[in-house]
Design an enzyme around this catalytic site. Structure first.
Site, PDB file in Angstrom:
ATOM      1  N   ASN A  10       0.859  -1.252   0.201  1.00  0.00           N
ATOM      2  CA  ASN A  10      -0.074   0.058  -0.004  1.00  0.00           C
ATOM      3  C   ASN A  10       0.864   1.449   0.033  1.00  0.00           C
ATOM      4  O   ASN A  10       1.571   1.388   0.844  1.00  0.00           O
ATOM      5  CB  ASN A  10      -1.047   0.036   1.342  1.00  0.00           C
ATOM      6  CG  ASN A  10      -1.554   1.319   1.336  1.00  0.00           C
ATOM      7  OD1 ASN A  10      -1.595   2.064   0.215  1.00  0.00           O
ATOM      8  ND2 ASN A  10      -2.233   1.562   2.363  1.00  0.00           N
ATOM      9  N   TRP A  11       1.106   1.880  -1.196  1.00  0.00           N
ATOM     10  CA  TRP A  11       1.996   2.928  -1.454  1.00  0.00           C
ATOM     11  C   TRP A  11       1.291   4.280  -0.676  1.00  0.00           C
ATOM     12  O   TRP A  11       1.993   5.303  -0.794  1.00  0.00           O
ATOM     13  CB  TRP A  11       2.475   3.160  -2.768  1.00  0.00           C
ATOM     14  CG  TRP A  11       3.503   2.198  -3.033  1.00  0.00           C
ATOM     15  CD1 TRP A  11       4.062   1.233  -2.605  1.00  0.00           C
ATOM     16  CD2 TRP A  11       3.916   1.939  -4.587  1.00  0.00           C
ATOM     17  NE1 TRP A  11       4.949   0.593  -3.446  1.00  0.00           N
ATOM     18  CE2 TRP A  11       4.837   0.902  -4.318  1.00  0.00           C
ATOM     19  CE3 TRP A  11       3.706   2.526  -5.913  1.00  0.00           C
ATOM     20  CZ2 TRP A  11       5.488   0.347  -5.785  1.00  0.00           C
ATOM     21  CZ3 TRP A  11       4.151   2.293  -6.939  1.00  0.00           C
ATOM     22  CH2 TRP A  11       5.168   1.190  -6.762  1.00  0.00           C
ATOM     23  N   LYS A  12       0.070   4.114  -0.437  1.00  0.00           N
ATOM     24  CA  LYS A  12      -0.423   5.632   0.053  1.00  0.00           C
ATOM     25  C   LYS A  12      -0.220   6.502  -0.934  1.00  0.00           C
ATOM     26  O   LYS A  12      -0.261   6.190  -2.179  1.00  0.00           O
ATOM     27  CB  LYS A  12      -0.073   5.708   1.678  1.00  0.00           C
ATOM     28  CG  LYS A  12      -0.253   4.593   2.333  1.00  0.00           C
ATOM     29  CD  LYS A  12      -0.107   4.954   3.715  1.00  0.00           C
ATOM     30  CE  LYS A  12       0.005   3.652   4.681  1.00  0.00           C
ATOM     31  NZ  LYS A  12      -0.101   3.816   6.088  1.00  0.00           N
ATOM     32  N   HIS A 101      -9.614   1.008   4.821  1.00  0.00           N
ATOM     33  CA  HIS A 101      -8.260   1.411   5.487  1.00  0.00           C
ATOM     34  C   HIS A 101      -8.561   2.429   6.630  1.00  0.00           C
ATOM     35  O   HIS A 101      -9.363   3.295   6.327  1.00  0.00           O
ATOM     36  CB  HIS A 101      -7.462   1.921   4.423  1.00  0.00           C
ATOM     37  CG  HIS A 101      -5.987   1.803   4.873  1.00  0.00           C
ATOM     38  ND1 HIS A 101      -5.451   2.882   5.837  1.00  0.00           N
ATOM     39  CD2 HIS A 101      -5.164   1.230   4.721  1.00  0.00           C
ATOM     40  CE1 HIS A 101      -4.172   2.656   6.069  1.00  0.00           C
ATOM     41  NE2 HIS A 101      -4.044   1.459   5.605  1.00  0.00           N
ATOM     42  N   GLU A 103      -6.967   4.757   7.643  1.00  0.00           N
ATOM     43  CA  GLU A 103      -6.724   6.374   7.339  1.00  0.00           C
ATOM     44  C   GLU A 103      -7.928   6.791   6.640  1.00  0.00           C
ATOM     45  O   GLU A 103      -8.225   8.008   6.798  1.00  0.00           O
ATOM     46  CB  GLU A 103      -5.507   6.300   6.510  1.00  0.00           C
ATOM     47  CG  GLU A 103      -4.194   6.313   7.182  1.00  0.00           C
ATOM     48  CD  GLU A 103      -2.907   5.746   6.474  1.00  0.00           C
ATOM     49  OE1 GLU A 103      -3.148   5.812   5.099  1.00  0.00           O
ATOM     50  OE2 GLU A 103      -2.025   5.241   7.397  1.00  0.00           O
ATOM     51  N   GLU A 172      -5.410  -4.858  10.740  1.00  0.00           N
ATOM     52  CA  GLU A 172      -4.548  -3.753  10.826  1.00  0.00           C
ATOM     53  C   GLU A 172      -4.757  -3.114  12.271  1.00  0.00           C
ATOM     54  O   GLU A 172      -5.428  -2.089  12.019  1.00  0.00           O
ATOM     55  CB  GLU A 172      -4.500  -2.886   9.620  1.00  0.00           C
ATOM     56  CG  GLU A 172      -4.145  -3.411   8.431  1.00  0.00           C
ATOM     57  CD  GLU A 172      -3.789  -2.260   7.425  1.00  0.00           C
ATOM     58  OE1 GLU A 172      -2.529  -2.614   6.983  1.00  0.00           O
ATOM     59  OE2 GLU A 172      -4.311  -1.429   7.148  1.00  0.00           O
ATOM     60  N   GLY A 178       2.234   2.622  10.807  1.00  0.00           N
ATOM     61  CA  GLY A 178       3.077   3.630  10.360  1.00  0.00           C
ATOM     62  C   GLY A 178       3.927   3.832  11.796  1.00  0.00           C
ATOM     63  O   GLY A 178       4.378   5.271  11.929  1.00  0.00           O
ATOM     64  N   SER A 217       3.416  -1.809  10.295  1.00  0.00           N
ATOM     65  CA  SER A 217       4.854  -2.058  10.478  1.00  0.00           C
ATOM     66  C   SER A 217       5.564  -3.156  10.566  1.00  0.00           C
ATOM     67  O   SER A 217       6.425  -3.420  11.006  1.00  0.00           O
ATOM     68  CB  SER A 217       5.172  -1.338  11.873  1.00  0.00           C
ATOM     69  OG  SER A 217       4.742  -0.177  12.123  1.00  0.00           O
ATOM     70  N   GLY A 238       2.762  -1.088   4.369  1.00  0.00           N
ATOM     71  CA  GLY A 238       2.963   0.464   4.032  1.00  0.00           C
ATOM     72  C   GLY A 238       4.094   0.891   3.573  1.00  0.00           C
ATOM     73  O   GLY A 238       4.871   0.645   2.757  1.00  0.00           O
ATOM     74  N   GLY A 239       4.931   1.612   4.765  1.00  0.00           N
ATOM     75  CA  GLY A 239       6.168   2.252   4.638  1.00  0.00           C
ATOM     76  C   GLY A 239       7.174   1.165   4.036  1.00  0.00           C
ATOM     77  O   GLY A 239       7.917   1.708   3.178  1.00  0.00           O
TER      78      GLY A 239
HETATM   79  C1  PEP Z   1      -0.936   0.319   5.879  1.00  0.00           C
HETATM   80  O1  PEP Z   1      -1.121   1.627   5.966  1.00  0.00           O
HETATM   81  O2  PEP Z   1      -1.717  -0.479   5.513  1.00  0.00           O
HETATM   82  C2  PEP Z   1       0.338  -0.118   6.749  1.00  0.00           C
HETATM   83  C3  PEP Z   1       0.254  -1.376   7.281  1.00  0.00           C
HETATM   84  O3  PEP Z   1       1.325   0.707   6.874  1.00  0.00           O
HETATM   85  P1  PEP Z   1       2.781   0.522   7.787  1.00  0.00           P
HETATM   86  O4  PEP Z   1       3.222  -0.840   7.100  1.00  0.00           O
HETATM   87  O5  PEP Z   1       3.483   1.448   7.286  1.00  0.00           O
HETATM   88  O6  PEP Z   1       2.316   0.177   9.057  1.00  0.00           O
END
Ligand code: PEP
Length: 258
Positions: A10-12, A101, A103, A172, A178, A217, A238-239
């Site tokens: 997930n590149w956001k 999601h 966010e 999640e 994040g 994370s 994500g990150g």
């Molecule tokens: C996400 O936003 O779906 C996610 C899992 O982010 P991160 O891996 O950065 O915690």
């Protein structure tokens, strides 16, 4: 029950089309040596920002990697400035779409009924929903994790009741997204097992086939242990997915699962 693990980036709101092209060249070259093992042992998807879907989708052709969208609107067309419809995403070759999601829920006010309407729109389409569920830290601290996650799940299953094993669920925990703070494999497995039970109670054998991803994370160091849990069937990343080396190491961790 063996379920093919899914590792979804997930590149956001990161990576332009040119950056995505560079990422892909690097990522694909790292995975080339493992191509046949990967096709059998893991499915990989990337969800870029909407304006990047076209360029990335062209780059992914023939790679075996799936294209995913980060969101869609529940209506098929109309006066919804700034929104994107299912048929637009189908046209671009998307195979998955994230819905709900955290966010979107926290920053854009999305509520369960709207998320359920998106799931219903996806039902019977070529795009599979990746439904994100998870509790906040405050909800975890007061012992409400399973209630919150159960409600997020059932609100969708009640409306989109024909998804069957086309559905993918991503657990999640909001406090792990994040933040660098990952749920321990045991904590994550406990919630995944509860989600599995809720799915099986409602959907019977299809519930056993639904993949439940962990997100929050995930990185190359913790992926192996998380992915070894019996009800963790992949990861939403994500990150760490912004870096081709880190994302490749996470995907390759699936090859180590016994
Ligand atoms: C996400 O936003 O779906 C996610 C899992 O982010 P991160 O891996 O950065 O915690």
């Amino acid at each position: 029950m063996s379920r093919l693990p899914l590792i979804c980036a997930n590149w956001k709101m990161n990576h332009t089309a040119s950056e995505a092209t560079r990422f892909l060249q690097d990522f694909v070259s790292r995975m080339a040596a493992h191509r046949s093992a990967l096709d059998e042992r893991v499915e990989i998807a990337i969800a870029p920002a909407h304006p990047v879907l076209d360029r990335l989708g062209r780059g992914l052709e023939g790679s075996g990697i799936q294209l995913a969208a980060q969101n869609l609107h529940a209506e098929e067309s109309g006066a919804f400035t700034g929104e994107v419809s299912l048929s637009m995403l189908v046209d671009l070759g998307c195979r998955y779409a994230l819905i709900g999601h955290s966010e979107r829920r926290a920053l854009f006010g999305e509520k369960d009924p709207e998320i359920a309407a998106k799931a219903l729109r996806l039902q019977g389409s070529p795009i599979r929903p990746i439904l994100c569920v998870g509790e906040t830290l405050e909800e975890r601290d007061r012992g409400a994790t399973l209630d919150v996650v159960g409600q997020q799940l059932s609100s969708v299953l009640e409306v989109a009741d024909g998804l069957g094993d086309e559905l993918v669920v991503a657990y999640e925990p909001v406090w792990a997204i994040g933040t660098g703070r990952t749920a321990t494999p045991e904590t994550a497995q406990e919630v995944h097992a509860a989600i599995r039970k809720a799915l099986s109670d409602r959907l019977g054998r299809a519930g056993d086939r639904i993949r439940i991803l962990y997100g929050g994370s995930v990185n190359p160091s913790n992926a192996g242990e998380l992915l070894s849990q019996p009800d963790i069937d992949g990861a939403l990343v994500g990150g760490a997915s912004l870096d081709p080396e880190a994302f490749a190491r996470i995907a390759l961790a699936c090859l180590e699962i016994p």
